[in-house]
Design a protein around this motif. Structure first.
Motif, PDB file in Angstrom:
ATOM      1  N   VAL A  32      10.728  33.340  36.615  1.00  0.00           N
ATOM      2  CA  VAL A  32      10.521  33.468  38.199  1.00  0.00           C
ATOM      3  C   VAL A  32      10.383  34.970  38.161  1.00  0.00           C
ATOM      4  CG1 VAL A  32      11.518  33.673  40.432  1.00  0.00           C
ATOM      5  CG2 VAL A  32      11.636  31.492  38.902  1.00  0.00           C
ATOM      6  N   PHE A  33       9.481  35.531  39.006  1.00  0.00           N
ATOM      7  CA  PHE A  33       8.993  36.838  39.080  1.00  0.00           C
ATOM      8  C   PHE A  33       9.215  37.459  40.522  1.00  0.00           C
ATOM      9  CE2 PHE A  33       7.106  35.541  35.210  1.00  0.00           C
ATOM     10  CZ  PHE A  33       7.115  36.639  34.511  1.00  0.00           C
ATOM     11  N   VAL A  34      10.078  38.123  40.726  1.00  0.00           N
ATOM     12  CA  VAL A  34      10.289  38.980  42.335  1.00  0.00           C
ATOM     13  C   VAL A  34       9.823  40.390  42.072  1.00  0.00           C
ATOM     14  CG1 VAL A  34      11.904  39.266  44.197  1.00  0.00           C
ATOM     15  CG2 VAL A  34      12.150  37.006  42.884  1.00  0.00           C
ATOM     16  N   SER A  35       8.884  40.599  42.543  1.00  0.00           N
ATOM     17  CA  SER A  35       8.249  42.111  42.158  1.00  0.00           C
ATOM     18  C   SER A  35       7.619  42.678  43.174  1.00  0.00           C
ATOM     19  CB  SER A  35       7.273  41.722  40.955  1.00  0.00           C
ATOM     20  OG  SER A  35       6.868  43.021  40.652  1.00  0.00           O
ATOM     21  N   GLN A  36       7.701  43.983  43.350  1.00  0.00           N
ATOM     22  CA  GLN A  36       6.853  44.857  44.387  1.00  0.00           C
ATOM     23  C   GLN A  36       7.213  44.355  45.874  1.00  0.00           C
ATOM     24  OE1 GLN A  36       3.319  43.622  42.617  1.00  0.00           O
ATOM     25  NE2 GLN A  36       3.018  45.692  41.557  1.00  0.00           N
ATOM     26  N   ASN A  37       8.202  44.020  45.994  1.00  0.00           N
ATOM     27  CA  ASN A  37       8.865  43.832  47.465  1.00  0.00           C
ATOM     28  C   ASN A  37       9.596  44.790  48.266  1.00  0.00           C
ATOM     29  OD1 ASN A  37       7.936  40.669  47.552  1.00  0.00           O
ATOM     30  ND2 ASN A  37       9.154  41.001  45.662  1.00  0.00           N
ATOM     31  N   TYR A  38       9.477  44.810  49.404  1.00  0.00           N
ATOM     32  CA  TYR A  38      10.426  45.803  50.203  1.00  0.00           C
ATOM     33  C   TYR A  38      11.448  44.472  50.842  1.00  0.00           C
ATOM     34  CZ  TYR A  38      11.214  50.011  52.952  1.00  0.00           C
ATOM     35  OH  TYR A  38      12.050  51.057  53.478  1.00  0.00           O
ATOM     36  N   ILE A  39      12.337  44.482  49.903  1.00  0.00           N
ATOM     37  CA  ILE A  39      13.294  42.983  50.264  1.00  0.00           C
ATOM     38  C   ILE A  39      14.589  43.179  50.791  1.00  0.00           C
ATOM     39  CG2 ILE A  39      13.913  43.140  47.702  1.00  0.00           C
ATOM     40  CD1 ILE A  39      13.524  39.995  47.766  1.00  0.00           C
ATOM     41  N   TYR A  40      15.076  42.322  51.382  1.00  0.00           N
ATOM     42  CA  TYR A  40      16.486  42.399  51.708  1.00  0.00           C
ATOM     43  C   TYR A  40      17.537  42.031  50.864  1.00  0.00           C
ATOM     44  CZ  TYR A  40      15.523  42.598  56.791  1.00  0.00           C
ATOM     45  OH  TYR A  40      15.081  42.998  58.210  1.00  0.00           O
ATOM     46  N   ALA A  41      17.233  41.143  50.003  1.00  0.00           N
ATOM     47  CA  ALA A  41      18.171  40.491  49.156  1.00  0.00           C
ATOM     48  C   ALA A  41      17.529  39.434  48.070  1.00  0.00           C
ATOM     49  CB  ALA A  41      19.405  39.656  49.976  1.00  0.00           C
ATOM     50  N   VAL A  42      18.204  39.253  47.132  1.00  0.00           N
ATOM     51  CA  VAL A  42      17.815  38.397  46.005  1.00  0.00           C
ATOM     52  C   VAL A  42      19.312  37.606  45.503  1.00  0.00           C
ATOM     53  CG1 VAL A  42      16.881  37.890  43.681  1.00  0.00           C
ATOM     54  CG2 VAL A  42      16.098  39.681  44.895  1.00  0.00           C
ATOM     55  N   TYR A  43      19.186  36.442  45.693  1.00  0.00           N
ATOM     56  CA  TYR A  43      20.284  35.563  45.312  1.00  0.00           C
ATOM     57  C   TYR A  43      20.011  34.526  44.091  1.00  0.00           C
ATOM     58  CZ  TYR A  43      22.186  36.883  49.704  1.00  0.00           C
ATOM     59  OH  TYR A  43      22.661  37.763  50.583  1.00  0.00           O
ATOM     60  N   VAL A  44      20.557  34.636  42.777  1.00  0.00           N
ATOM     61  CA  VAL A  44      20.177  33.794  41.603  1.00  0.00           C
ATOM     62  C   VAL A  44      21.164  32.742  41.602  1.00  0.00           C
ATOM     63  CG1 VAL A  44      19.623  33.865  39.280  1.00  0.00           C
ATOM     64  CG2 VAL A  44      19.029  35.741  40.779  1.00  0.00           C
ATOM     65  N   GLY A  45      20.879  31.502  41.386  1.00  0.00           N
ATOM     66  CA  GLY A  45      21.919  30.404  41.259  1.00  0.00           C
ATOM     67  C   GLY A  45      22.416  30.155  39.776  1.00  0.00           C
ATOM     68  N   SER A  46      23.021  29.270  39.282  1.00  0.00           N
ATOM     69  CA  SER A  46      23.459  29.080  37.926  1.00  0.00           C
ATOM     70  C   SER A  46      22.408  28.674  36.943  1.00  0.00           C
ATOM     71  CB  SER A  46      24.821  28.146  37.977  1.00  0.00           C
ATOM     72  OG  SER A  46      24.272  26.628  38.658  1.00  0.00           O
ATOM     73  N   SER A  47      22.596  29.004  35.782  1.00  0.00           N
ATOM     74  CA  SER A  47      21.719  28.633  34.542  1.00  0.00           C
ATOM     75  C   SER A  47      20.281  28.895  34.805  1.00  0.00           C
ATOM     76  CB  SER A  47      21.784  26.921  34.350  1.00  0.00           C
ATOM     77  OG  SER A  47      23.491  26.596  34.451  1.00  0.00           O
ATOM     78  N   CYS A  48      19.968  30.000  35.467  1.00  0.00           N
ATOM     79  CA  CYS A  48      18.735  30.373  35.649  1.00  0.00           C
ATOM     80  C   CYS A  48      18.387  31.605  34.531  1.00  0.00           C
ATOM     81  CB  CYS A  48      18.309  31.001  37.031  1.00  0.00           C
ATOM     82  SG  CYS A  48      18.491  29.952  38.418  1.00  0.00           S
TER      83      CYS A  48
END
Length: 310
Positions: free
Chosen positions: A136-152
């Motif tokens: 999973v790629f979260v890139s080049q954003n003007y972003i509030y928050a990132v939450y990542v769950g278990s075993s990712c």
């Protein structure tokens, strides 16, 4: 990072503006239509009206016009953004991409997803499911928050401006946090890789992480391994210009060449630098003009200026 589609893939237009009808007027109508096949692309026009929420069970590329369109030069003729609410990416939607929107929350429940070039957004990666996701790629954003769950695993959070709520990752997730500007409240990761970031404010927590070549305004990153503490941030960024452009590095910035391989740290460094206004990697018309009066026997001459964006 742009996902390629087959030669048979179709492009659809989503537009809820009065007088400019598209193929669909809401996100749900577009993604659930039996006419829209896996691999198709949905272009959303800028609008003052939110396009709503949708759940994807097939591979789609969803493209908005970008943001801060009236702040940066040569963006779009129409400077209205396209807003989405909540997008759920379920199994079956692997290979999908969401880009160019304002206000979107992506609930990612499957692997091989790209979320990039969005504004005021949230990413929930494997957060509401019991099994992990990967690539999973979260890139080049003007972003509030990132939450990542278990075993990712193989989650890449790169070249973003991150503010408001920061990054929070499960103790069993392994992620890469690189080339970001972090402006509070901070990041929490475990057994992960954190490098080439600039922490303008906030905290760092978690265990088992590798921290390399990060700059911080205090002592959030331990000294050594290329990390630089107690940096005066007014010496780092240009601090003027557009809302996102002010985070470019100024001449003489200590972040220039401070990365692991000599690249600049922060959101504009590395192989996939942040793109001003989150412009999608397609041609965009930024100027359109025509004469107000044309003689009866004359020719209407229209002048169009466009840029191709990467």
């Amino acid at each position: 990072m742009l996902i390629a589609t087959s030669a048979e893939a179709k492009v659809w237009r989503v537009d809820n503006n009065t007088g400019t009808p598209g193929d669909f007027t809401t996100a749900t109508a577009a993604v659930t239509s039996s006419s829209v096949a896996s691999g198709d692309t949905l272009y959303f026009n800028g609008s003052a009206t939110d396009y709503g929420s949708a759940t994807l069970t097939k591979k789609l590329v969803m493209i908005g016009p970008g943001y801060f369109l009236n702040e940066n030069p040569e963006t779009q003729v129409v400077t209205q953004t396209a807003r989405l609410s909540n997008i759920v990416l379920n199994p079956g939607s692997q290979g999908s991409e969401v880009m160019g929107f304002e206000g979107v929350s992506c609930d990612i429940r499957t692997s091989n997803i790209v979320m990039r070039r969005n504004k005021d957004c949230y990413a929930y990666i494997g957060y509401y499911i019991s099994t992990g996701v990967s690539n999973v790629f979260v890139s080049q954003n003007y972003i509030y928050a990132v939450y990542v769950g278990s075993s990712c695993t193989n989650v890449f959070i790169t070249n973003n401006y991150i503010f408001s709520s920061g990054i929070s990752s499960s103790t069993t997730a392994v992620i890469h946090v690189a080339q970001n500007v972090i402006n509070g409240p901070g990041i929490t990761t475990y057994n992960s890789f954190v490098y080439n970031n600039i922490m303008n404010s906030g905290s760092v927590s978690g265990t088992g992480n590798s921290y390399n070549n990060n700059l911080c305004n205090g002592t959030q990153f331990a000294a050594g391994n290329g990390n630089v503490q107690n940096v005066t941030m007014t010496n780092v960024f240009v601090g003027t210009g557009s809302t996102d452009g002010k985070w470019k590095l100024k001449a003489g910035s200590p972040a220039l060449g401070a990365g692991i391989n000599g690249e600049e740290c922060g959101m504009f460094g590395g192989n996939e630098p942040y793109i001003l206004s989150g412009l999608p990697p397609i041609p965009a018309i930024w100027s359109f003009s025509q004469p107000s009066i044309v003689p009866a026997s004359g020719t209407l001459q229209i002048r169009i200026k466009a840029n191709a964006h990467n």
